[in-house]
Design a protein around this motif. Sequence first.
Motif, short mmCIF file in Angstrom:
data_model
loop_
_atom_site.label_atom_id
_atom_site.label_comp_id
_atom_site.label_asym_id
_atom_site.label_seq_id
_atom_site.Cartn_x
_atom_site.Cartn_y
_atom_site.Cartn_z
N MET A 1 0.14 -37.62 6.12
CA MET A 1 -0.45 -38.47 5.08
C MET A 1 0.34 -39.78 4.82
SD MET A 1 -2.79 -36.22 4.64
CE MET A 1 -3.77 -36.87 3.29
N GLY A 2 -0.35 -40.68 4.10
CA GLY A 2 0.31 -41.88 3.55
C GLY A 2 0.64 -42.96 4.56
N GLU B 1 -5.51 -30.15 3.94
CA GLU B 1 -5.98 -29.14 4.89
C GLU B 1 -7.34 -29.49 5.49
OE1 GLU B 1 -5.75 -24.25 4.75
OE2 GLU B 1 -6.06 -25.43 2.93
N ASN B 2 -8.27 -29.96 4.62
CA ASN B 2 -9.64 -30.25 5.08
C ASN B 2 -9.65 -31.41 6.07
OD1 ASN B 2 -10.71 -28.20 3.52
ND2 ASN B 2 -10.79 -29.54 1.71
N GLN C 1 -9.94 -33.33 11.73
CA GLN C 1 -9.35 -34.10 12.82
C GLN C 1 -9.04 -33.22 14.03
OE1 GLN C 1 -9.14 -37.35 13.23
NE2 GLN C 1 -10.11 -37.62 11.24
N LEU C 2 -8.62 -31.96 13.75
CA LEU C 2 -8.32 -31.04 14.85
C LEU C 2 -9.59 -30.72 15.63
CD1 LEU C 2 -5.68 -28.59 13.31
CD2 LEU C 2 -5.32 -30.26 15.14
N ILE C 3 -10.70 -30.55 14.91
CA ILE C 3 -11.98 -30.29 15.58
C ILE C 3 -12.36 -31.48 16.46
CG2 ILE C 3 -14.48 -29.92 15.21
CD1 ILE C 3 -13.66 -28.32 12.65
N LEU C 4 -12.21 -32.68 15.89
CA LEU C 4 -12.53 -33.90 16.66
C LEU C 4 -11.66 -34.01 17.92
CD1 LEU C 4 -12.95 -36.55 13.80
CD2 LEU C 4 -14.71 -35.79 15.41
N ASN C 5 -10.44 -33.49 17.82
CA ASN C 5 -9.53 -33.53 18.97
C ASN C 5 -9.60 -32.26 19.82
OD1 ASN C 5 -7.65 -36.04 19.01
ND2 ASN C 5 -7.82 -35.51 16.84
N LYS C 6 -10.59 -31.40 19.52
CA LYS C 6 -10.78 -30.12 20.24
C LYS C 6 -9.49 -29.30 20.28
CE LYS C 6 -14.49 -32.05 22.96
NZ LYS C 6 -14.73 -32.99 24.03
N ALA C 7 -8.78 -29.27 19.17
CA ALA C 7 -7.49 -28.57 19.13
C ALA C 7 -7.44 -27.59 17.97
CB ALA C 7 -6.36 -29.60 19.01
N SER D 1 -0.35 -25.41 13.68
CA SER D 1 -0.67 -24.79 12.39
C SER D 1 -0.78 -25.87 11.31
CB SER D 1 0.38 -23.74 12.02
OG SER D 1 1.67 -24.33 12.01
N ILE D 2 -1.32 -25.46 10.17
CA ILE D 2 -1.50 -26.41 9.07
C ILE D 2 -0.75 -25.91 7.84
CG2 ILE D 2 -3.21 -27.47 7.50
CD1 ILE D 2 -5.32 -27.10 9.70
N CYS D 3 -0.09 -26.81 7.14
CA CYS D 3 0.51 -26.47 5.86
C CYS D 3 -0.11 -27.42 4.84
CB CYS D 3 2.03 -26.63 5.93
SG CYS D 3 2.84 -26.29 4.36
#
Lengths: 341, 341
Positions: B8-9, B38-39, B44-50, B57-59
């Motif tokens: 972020m930021g 998180e959202n 972005q992960l979906i867009l990057n197919k990852a 992982s996500i925090c």
Amino acid sequence: MKIAVDVMGTDYGPKEIVKGAVDAVKAYGCEVVLVGDENIIKEQLILNKADKDSKISICNASQVIAMDEHPAIAVRRKKDASIVVASNLLRQKKCDALVSSGSTGAAVTSALFCVGRLPGVDKPCIATTIPSMKGATILLDSGAVVDAKPEHMTINAIMGNCYAEKLFNKSQPRVGLLNIGEEETKGNAQVLAAYPLLKELKQINFIGNVEGNDIPKGDVDVVVCDAFTGNVALKFGEGLANAIFTLMKESIMQGGILAKIGALLMKPALEKMKKHMDVQEYGGALLLGIKAPFMICHGNSKAKSITSAIRMTITLVEQNVVGAISDKIAEVQQGNEEIEG
Amino acid sequence: MKIAVDVMGTDYGPKEIVKGAVDAVKAYGCEVVLVGDENIIKEQLILNKADKDSKISICNASQVIAMDEHPAIAVRRKKDASIVVASNLLRQKKCDALVSSGSTGAAVTSALFCVGRLPGVDKPCIATTIPSMKGATILLDSGAVVDAKPEHMTINAIMGNCYAEKLFNKSQPRVGLLNIGEEETKGNAQVLAAYPLLKELKQINFIGNVEGNDIPKGDVDVVVCDAFTGNVALKFGEGLANAIFTLMKESIMQGGILAKIGALLMKPALEKMKKHMDVQEYGGALLLGIKAPFMICHGNSKAKSITSAIRMTITLVEQNVVGAISDKIAEVQQGNEEIEG
């Protein structure tokens, strides 16, 4: 108009300086007095077919101050050093301005000792003109006084403002304080103290803090900084530009025949860009706060730089920059006295 | 190895940061934990197919610190800001290193508050890697502490020395003090005080003063300076390089068909040169003096910079730079105590 040119103590020797001065006389019709070793100068004038030019005279000086000598000691001891002799010509009004490309320290010291400071100026400062995307920006102080006090920076801002008005023919040039962020609360102790003083000055159009990358953008006309920061940034920029052009040349040489043909076709466009960013187009930095126009050039100046510096000096004499600075400082001081009184 | 990436930021938003992290995971096989909303990250992960990649992982962190917020106030108040959450992961050893391209001030403050300083380090410093003619040079401090004391500069020199040994795989890297002249007697009060301290240090190969133009030449590996000078010079250089490349492009566009064909033929050579001088090849600056590897990237980092910064971070973790710095500072301090004792 007569301009004294200090011929000695430079990186590439008197050859380049004499050639630059001869070219300036031909191009701009000014008179020059070449200060230095008479025999060397005569020899160079013959080589340049200018030994009979009535606009060129010689003033012999038997000594030279080298780049590595201690400025104050050398200027005091070497009474017949070319920079000292040239400075005395300026003091005695035997010339209208001086151009030197010897030791910067010796030039500043000699200017102070022989020519003297303007009333109200405690320390002089060097104002360097840097090419930018939109023309040029004046950076000051770029090398005269390290550990300047905030009050010196305000006087420098006033002087830089007058200089920019004349050099760029622009009213209300934008004056910025070099800092590491835009906000008023950013910076070291020196700029934090200088900011409110600059903000108060009615005589300048102070636009606040500017950052290093704002200089090449050209959104500011005068950038005020201490001599340490200014000198480091200038030299870093100079080295970086050199590195880029050198690496470009190397890449082309290693790039095979297509890259070489490409470079040839692109040459006019590249030359145009290089000319735009060429510090030699300005040639010299003006020493502000001195009683007469005193131009300091890079020690590694070639003939072209000297010619440019003389062209610039002629403009500054014609525009009476020193007179304008002197008047403006008197005005500011009078204002301060009225407030105090 | 797991690296926390603050998403972020930044200037170009989470898109570039997530893409850079995904590319790094693919290229170098490391694990990353993406810290932020998180959202947004999931999207972005979906867009990057990852989104199914087990190494990513996500925090979640619900707050962001903006570029213009006061660092100390923001870090104290926003307990769930991405940079604070990421710093806490580092403190708790839930990751091996951190990469951030948000507000530099917030990153430094968060590193100090959450991760903490190494014993013997009073102030941290930012070590930026600058491309040079011969490879690269580390400049420090380039933005953490203005008005640093000479003692801080000696600690910075020791830390920079360790960093250069690891990053350049070079023993006895050359360490220089940034100044306005080569001579020991040159400079402002700060460097005049720092010079003898650096000269005394047995732990480094101190080569004396260096000037701004020595950095791009590449004759020095580590350049020590105060954060004000370092930051101004870096930004000026960045702006200047941009101006040169922009003007070059403009000249080509205005130069007609031949210039355009030339540029096309020269493209591989120009790209090679640009790649050499591209700061994005290094991607990040290491915050030295902190208990764990903490990488600070430019606010305007694009995906490529983030990938480079992660690659560099992996090397630094593998080489245990922080351990080496910690050991060296302990050694110097023990030496000092023995002398004093």
